[in-house]
Enzyme design. Structure first.
Site: not given
Ligand code: DQA
Length: 148
Positions: A18, A10-11, A75, A72, A105, A96, A23, A98
């Site tokens: 964003r 998501p997002n 959240a 990825n 964080r 996985e 990011y 990120h």
């Molecule tokens: C994320 C880290 C997560 O905590 C966050 O909610 C994201 C992006 C990252 O790629 O750093 O949406 O997965």
């Protein structure tokens, strides 16, 4: 030809707009373009999918016909037992990724439900993490394919 399922959670469609201080400036299209270029070099194929809802991600992993998973979970990393269970059921090498270093964080980002069920995690290397994750998966899967 080896096939890798790439899932962006998501997002991540908002990348480039964003929280760019966290990011970076790359859009999801930029990341996917680089991944496809690397896949071409490595001689593998990719199924790349972005979803905002947890159920779709669970279903996609459930029906995956792929040799490995690059994900990825965004959240959902920090909340989803369902995605962790789906990865367990898939039973394939999985990485996985990120973009940000989740351990630098907020403390609630330090826990990943996904980390214990994947082969490994890359956190904090920006978009390079996806490329490194893909290289690792192809290396691992190619060595598994080699006759003993
Ligand atoms: C994320 C880290 C997560 O905590 C966050 O909610 C994201 C992006 C990252 O790629 O750093 O949406 O997965």
């Amino acid at each position: 030809m080896l096939k890798i399922l790439v899932i962006h959670g998501p997002n991540l469609l908002l990348l480039g707009k964003r929280e760019t201080h966290i990011y970076g400036d790359m859009t999801l299209d930029d990341i996917n373009r680089d991944l496809l270029k690397k896949a071409d070099e490595l001689g593998c194929s990719l199924d790349i999918i972005q979803r905002d809802d947890e159920g779709s991600i669970v279903s996609l992993i459930g029906v995956a016909q792929a040799d490995g998973l690059l994900i990825n979970p965004a959240a959902y990393t920090h909340t989803s037992v369902a995605i962790a269970d789906a990865i367990l059921s898939m039973a394939k090498p999985a990485v996985e990724v990120h973009l940000s270093n989740i351990y630098k964080r907020e403390s609630w980002r330090h826990h990943s439900y996904v980390a214990p069920v994947v082969t490994g995690q890359i956190s904090g290397l920006g978009a390079d993490g996806y490329i490194l994750g893909l290289e690792f998966l192809i290396k691992t899967l190619s060595s598994q394919e080699r006759p003993t």
